[in-house]
Motif scaffolding. Structure first.
Motif, mmCIF file in Angstrom:
data_model
loop_
_atom_site.group_PDB
_atom_site.id
_atom_site.type_symbol
_atom_site.label_atom_id
_atom_site.label_comp_id
_atom_site.label_asym_id
_atom_site.label_seq_id
_atom_site.Cartn_x
_atom_site.Cartn_y
_atom_site.Cartn_z
ATOM 1 N N ALA A 147 -11.094 -11.683 6.072
ATOM 2 C CA ALA A 147 -11.273 -10.318 5.558
ATOM 3 C C ALA A 147 -9.929 -9.670 5.245
ATOM 4 O O ALA A 147 -9.739 -9.065 4.178
ATOM 5 C CB ALA A 147 -12.049 -9.475 6.572
ATOM 6 N N LEU A 148 -8.960 -9.807 6.153
ATOM 7 C CA LEU A 148 -7.651 -9.189 5.942
ATOM 8 C C LEU A 148 -6.917 -9.856 4.782
ATOM 9 O O LEU A 148 -6.226 -9.183 4.006
ATOM 10 C CB LEU A 148 -6.817 -9.266 7.220
ATOM 11 N N HIS A 149 -7.071 -11.166 4.670
ATOM 12 C CA HIS A 149 -6.426 -11.853 3.549
ATOM 13 C C HIS A 149 -7.036 -11.402 2.220
ATOM 14 O O HIS A 149 -6.315 -11.223 1.222
ATOM 15 C CB HIS A 149 -6.560 -13.365 3.702
ATOM 16 N N ASN A 150 -8.342 -11.204 2.186
ATOM 17 C CA ASN A 150 -8.983 -10.730 0.952
ATOM 18 C C ASN A 150 -8.511 -9.324 0.582
ATOM 19 O O ASN A 150 -8.348 -9.002 -0.600
ATOM 20 C CB ASN A 150 -10.500 -10.775 1.092
ATOM 21 N N ILE A 151 -8.291 -8.490 1.597
ATOM 22 C CA ILE A 151 -7.742 -7.148 1.326
ATOM 23 C C ILE A 151 -6.324 -7.272 0.788
ATOM 24 O O ILE A 151 -5.934 -6.574 -0.156
ATOM 25 C CB ILE A 151 -7.771 -6.275 2.598
ATOM 26 N N PHE A 152 -5.525 -8.176 1.391
ATOM 27 C CA PHE A 152 -4.176 -8.407 0.883
ATOM 28 C C PHE A 152 -4.218 -8.841 -0.583
ATOM 29 O O PHE A 152 -3.412 -8.374 -1.401
ATOM 30 C CB PHE A 152 -3.462 -9.476 1.709
ATOM 31 N N VAL A 153 -5.140 -9.748 -0.927
ATOM 32 C CA VAL A 153 -5.242 -10.222 -2.308
ATOM 33 C C VAL A 153 -5.581 -9.054 -3.237
ATOM 34 O O VAL A 153 -5.054 -8.954 -4.347
ATOM 35 C CB VAL A 153 -6.285 -11.351 -2.423
ATOM 36 N N TRP A 154 -6.450 -8.136 -2.793
ATOM 37 C CA TRP A 154 -6.775 -6.948 -3.598
ATOM 38 C C TRP A 154 -5.497 -6.140 -3.852
ATOM 39 O O TRP A 154 -5.230 -5.703 -4.980
ATOM 40 C CB TRP A 154 -7.800 -6.077 -2.886
ATOM 41 N N ILE A 155 -4.698 -5.955 -2.801
ATOM 42 C CA ILE A 155 -3.446 -5.200 -2.932
ATOM 43 C C ILE A 155 -2.496 -5.920 -3.886
ATOM 44 O O ILE A 155 -1.863 -5.297 -4.744
ATOM 45 C CB ILE A 155 -2.791 -5.003 -1.546
ATOM 46 N N TYR A 156 -2.398 -7.240 -3.744
ATOM 47 C CA TYR A 156 -1.510 -8.019 -4.611
ATOM 48 C C TYR A 156 -1.953 -7.936 -6.073
ATOM 49 O O TYR A 156 -1.123 -7.752 -6.969
ATOM 50 C CB TYR A 156 -1.484 -9.473 -4.151
ATOM 51 N N LEU A 157 -3.260 -8.062 -6.321
ATOM 52 C CA LEU A 157 -3.753 -7.986 -7.697
ATOM 53 C C LEU A 157 -3.545 -6.593 -8.283
ATOM 54 O O LEU A 157 -3.332 -6.441 -9.486
ATOM 55 C CB LEU A 157 -5.238 -8.370 -7.750
ATOM 56 N N ASN A 158 -3.595 -5.579 -7.439
ATOM 57 C CA ASN A 158 -3.280 -4.222 -7.896
ATOM 58 C C ASN A 158 -1.845 -4.169 -8.428
ATOM 59 O O ASN A 158 -1.564 -3.556 -9.450
ATOM 60 C CB ASN A 158 -3.463 -3.227 -6.744
ATOM 61 N N GLN A 159 -0.935 -4.864 -7.735
ATOM 62 C CA GLN A 159 0.464 -4.925 -8.177
ATOM 63 C C GLN A 159 0.582 -5.702 -9.481
ATOM 64 O O GLN A 159 1.234 -5.255 -10.433
ATOM 65 C CB GLN A 159 1.306 -5.598 -7.101
ATOM 66 N N GLY A 211 -0.776 -1.717 -11.113
ATOM 67 C CA GLY A 211 -1.270 -0.594 -10.317
ATOM 68 C C GLY A 211 -0.161 0.089 -9.540
ATOM 69 O O GLY A 211 0.997 -0.337 -9.540
ATOM 70 N N MET A 212 -0.525 1.147 -8.847
ATOM 71 C CA MET A 212 0.442 1.948 -8.109
ATOM 72 C C MET A 212 0.258 1.858 -6.595
ATOM 73 O O MET A 212 1.213 1.952 -5.835
ATOM 74 C CB MET A 212 0.322 3.419 -8.518
ATOM 75 N N LEU A 213 -0.994 1.675 -6.177
ATOM 76 C CA LEU A 213 -1.303 1.822 -4.757
ATOM 77 C C LEU A 213 -0.589 0.789 -3.894
ATOM 78 O O LEU A 213 -0.256 1.062 -2.740
ATOM 79 C CB LEU A 213 -2.814 1.730 -4.543
ATOM 80 N N ASN A 214 -0.358 -0.419 -4.435
ATOM 81 C CA ASN A 214 0.268 -1.475 -3.627
ATOM 82 C C ASN A 214 1.593 -1.025 -3.037
ATOM 83 O O ASN A 214 1.951 -1.413 -1.928
ATOM 84 C CB ASN A 214 0.430 -2.746 -4.448
ATOM 85 N N TYR A 215 2.352 -0.211 -3.787
ATOM 86 C CA TYR A 215 3.643 0.261 -3.282
ATOM 87 C C TYR A 215 3.477 1.112 -2.023
ATOM 88 O O TYR A 215 4.338 1.112 -1.146
ATOM 89 C CB TYR A 215 4.360 1.085 -4.350
ATOM 90 N N LEU A 216 2.371 1.801 -1.938
ATOM 91 C CA LEU A 216 2.160 2.700 -0.802
ATOM 92 C C LEU A 216 1.552 2.007 0.407
ATOM 93 O O LEU A 216 1.930 2.295 1.544
ATOM 94 C CB LEU A 216 1.259 3.870 -1.223
ATOM 95 N N VAL A 217 0.596 1.106 0.191
ATOM 96 C CA VAL A 217 -0.175 0.589 1.323
ATOM 97 C C VAL A 217 0.250 -0.801 1.776
ATOM 98 O O VAL A 217 -0.077 -1.200 2.891
ATOM 99 C CB VAL A 217 -1.686 0.588 1.005
ATOM 100 N N ARG A 218 0.968 -1.545 0.934
ATOM 101 C CA ARG A 218 1.239 -2.951 1.265
ATOM 102 C C ARG A 218 1.977 -3.106 2.592
ATOM 103 O O ARG A 218 1.559 -3.859 3.469
ATOM 104 C CB ARG A 218 2.045 -3.618 0.147
ATOM 105 N N GLY A 219 3.109 -2.417 2.751
ATOM 106 C CA GLY A 219 3.937 -2.600 3.936
ATOM 107 C C GLY A 219 3.222 -2.259 5.226
ATOM 108 O O GLY A 219 3.226 -3.039 6.187
#
Length: 662
Positions: free
Chosen positions: A576-588, A592-600
């Motif tokens: 589940a966490l890896h799939n969320i990470f992939v969503w964040i990565y694909l946003n980048q 997209g913009m959100l990855n800069y805020l939530v990734r770290g």
């Protein structure tokens, strides 16, 4: 009785052709690696004309020496008995939990868990059926071990390293690469690197793990060595040296939240922005002043040569200059927290600040600018706040994690070709003398006070000998070195009696000979690079806020949907966490913009929760349901904070009168 070698060759050619068609369709990036020029001779498949046995021959040397399939299976068996794994525990420093929401959530989770992460508790032998987040394989060979490894273990991120494309090509004749069909599912990745230089290869793989793959999945990374050859052992040595770097530079949600908030405030304050339109003259010289302990020995020399260089003070070095009655031409700061403001206020001389300008990055704590009459701003690469500016505006890379990184990055971006470093020790010979004199860190009444620094890392000194350092300074030094590799034409002289910084030229102060140049002209050129043109693009800024709002709502919905009560095991939680990470990565990847805020922030919490769940699971304790609830609370609070911030500034900027640029 001899075998029919031609029949064997025909069979091998048929397999190669099948593999080429398969890879062209399913993994064209691997075929691209075959186009790299080979540096090897007399390399390829060797066929024993008597037995028909295959071997891999590299520059005339046969590497297996026996049946390669049996050897490969035997090696994997040995790997399960004696295999090596990297381990690294998560960050659990919660001392700033009153101001950092990330740390507050860590603290609450650790309190609930009733234990701290401990590497000794997660160490266990490698067994068939094990599940790994990241697996590093050094060597492709004839590929048999790759097939066996993907059969025996469940791996999310498999990394394969090789020295030359001819060896990759050889594996196309011997194994059916269709094994990737069974492996490549559930957001798994198969990553192949071919690099002739093992040190450069290790650096590339570390950065790939840090910035492209899901780094927390590497907290217990096995390393499989195909051949005990010098290339692979040298690669391993450099990778081992840099391994901790994978877990640095992530940032926190709170930091990126502040970046957006502070950047928007600095825009409202109309701070002139660095556009990098012109460069200083080739004969201009820059001094970068850090706050390392060796600055004390340099202060007299700096004072005597103020007219022969443009002086950039960095961070808390300003207090040492102030004590010596020296004024920089520009002062550099990089931090977004209130600490920067408090450290400057500690100097306690308002008139001093009025005598020179400050240059800071876009996420700077807004009250810092109120201390200076003349202030300028630059954009920091890979920072959430830069998303509100036109992409064509210059961004400074390698400008963190210390102010020295920021100072050197700015000086090089301003066009300086000759730079001298003072007090940029990146370490200390005496852990109790960790900064130059008159530094806020020596004030026992200040919250900056640090009696003694860590001495668990020992490295080579700039002028020989050994120097102690810590993780942050190691990261800072590594980034200085990596930055200087990109600008080999720049001469950087290191006068500091601290750590050796690769890419700089060690020089004793008495050896330095400087010539005068038109310093005032160069200072004017630097200042002319700062403009307010960006203030004319308010509609662009508002559109970016609207886009960020949409992405935040999508992220919240997707993440909370995955983090549900059906997750029962650590393995399911990892998925589940890896799939969320992939969503964040694909946003980048998709701009997209959100990855800069939530990734770290997400990576830190992913590392902490997976590590602790695994640590408990080994002892028969299931902590998954409590973990899921904790992560849900973190995501709900962070997205709510962000949505409220977006709403506030959308209203503020929409209600502003048009700005006239003077």
């Amino acid at each position: 009785m001899s075998v029919n070698v031609q029949d064997i060759i025909k069979s091998l050619e048929e397999r190669k052709n099948r593999n080429l068609k398969y890879l062209e369709k399913k993994a064209p990036q691997i075929l691209e690696l075959l186009k790299k020029p080979s540096k090897l001779s007399n390399t390829g498949i060797y066929i024993d004309s008597t037995t028909g046995r295959l071997d891999l021959q590299v520059e005339g040397k046969r590497l297996y020496g026996s049946d390669p399939l049996k050897i490969s299976i035997s090696q994997v068996d040995d790997f399960e008995r004696t295999g090596f794994k990297f381990y690294i525990k998560p960050d659990t420093n919660t001392q700033y939990r009153d101001m950092m929401m990330d740390m507050r959530h860590w603290h609450e989770y650790l309190t609930k868990a009733k234990e701290e992460p401990n590497v000794d508790f997660v160490k266990k032998p490698i067994r068939k059926g094990d599940r790994f987040g990241t697996f590093l394989c050094l060597g492709i060979g004839l590929g048999y071990h790759l097939v066996e490894i993907t059969k025996r273990y469940e791996i999310k991120q498999l990394i394969v390293v090789e020295r030359d494309p001819e060896i990759l090509k050889a594996s196309l004749f011997t194994v059916d690469w269709q094994f990737l069909d069974k492996y490549m599912k559930d957001n798994r990745t198969f990553n192949v690197f071919i690099k002739e230089n093992p040190t450069e290869g290790a650096e590339e793989v570390v950065r790939y793990c840090q910035f492209v793959l899901n780094p927390p999945l590497s907290f217990d990374m096995p390393v499989y060595l195909c051949f005990n050859e010098s290339y692979y052992t040298e690669f391993f040595s450099e990778f081992h040296r840099r391994f901790s770097q994978i877990f640095t530079g992530w940032g926190f949600f709170q930091d990126e939240y502040w970046s957006v908030e502070h950047t928007l405030e600095n825009i409202l304050n109309e701070i002139p922005l660095f556009y990098r339109d012109t460069s200083v003259s080739p004969d201009a010289v820059a001094f970068i002043i850090g706050a390392g302990p060796s600055l004390d020995k340099s202060i007299e020399f700096i004072g005597e040569n103020m007219e022969k260089a443009v002086i950039f003070s960095c961070g808390s070095s300003l207090a040492t200059l102030h004590k010596a009655d020296l004024k920089p031409d520009f002062h550099i700061e990089i931090e977004r927290t209130v600490e920067t403001y408090d450290a400057l206020r500690w100097i306690n001389d308002e008139n001093y600040f009025k005598s020179f300008p400050i240059i800071f990055n876009n996420p700077m704590y807004p009250k810092v600018s109120t201390l200076f009459e003349e202030k300028y701003m630059y954009l920091k690469q890979n920072d959430a706040g830069t998303l509100f500016f036109n992409p064509s505006i210059a961004k400074l890379s390698f400008s963190n994690p210390t102010v020295v990184n920021g100072g050197l990055s700015f000086a090089i971006n301003a066009g300086f070709k000759k730079i001298y470093l003072f007090g940029t020790d990146m370490g200390y010979k005496d852990p109790k003398k960790h900064h130059a004199s008159n530094n806020v860190s020596f004030d026992e009444k200040s919250y900056f006070f640090k009696e003694e620094m860590e001495k668990d890392i020992e490295i080579e000194g700039n002028f020989g000998g050994k120097v102690y350092t810590n993780l942050i300074l190691t990261w800072a030094r590594t980034w200085l070195e990596d930055f200087l590799k990109t600008v080999p034409e720049i001469e950087v002289f290191n006068t500091s009696d601290g750590a050796k910084i690769k890419g700089t030229i060690p020089v004793q102060i008495e050896q330095i000979k400087l010539k005068k140049f038109n310093k005032e002209q160069e200072i004017r050129l630097i200042k002319d690079n700062f403009k307010k043109d960006y203030l004319n693009e308010r509609e662009y800024l508002i559109s970016r806020l609207t886009q960020l709002e949409k992405e935040t709502l999508l992220y919240k919905k997707y993440s909370l949907n995955l983090l549900n009560k059906h997750l029962k095991t650590t393995s399911q939680l990892m998925d589940a966490l890896h799939n969320i990470f992939v969503w964040i990565y694909l946003n980048q990847v998709n701009g997209g913009m959100l990855n800069y805020l939530v990734r770290g922030g997400f990576l830190h919490y992913e590392h902490l929760t997976l590590f602790l769940c695994y640590q408990k699971e080994i002892r028969g304790i299931n902590f998954v349901s409590e973990t899921v609830e904790a992560i849900r609370r973190y995501i709900e609070e962070s997205t709510s904070m962000l949505l409220n911030l977006i709403d506030k500034y959308k209203r503020l900027f929409k209600n502003l009168l048009p700005i006239e640029i003077q």
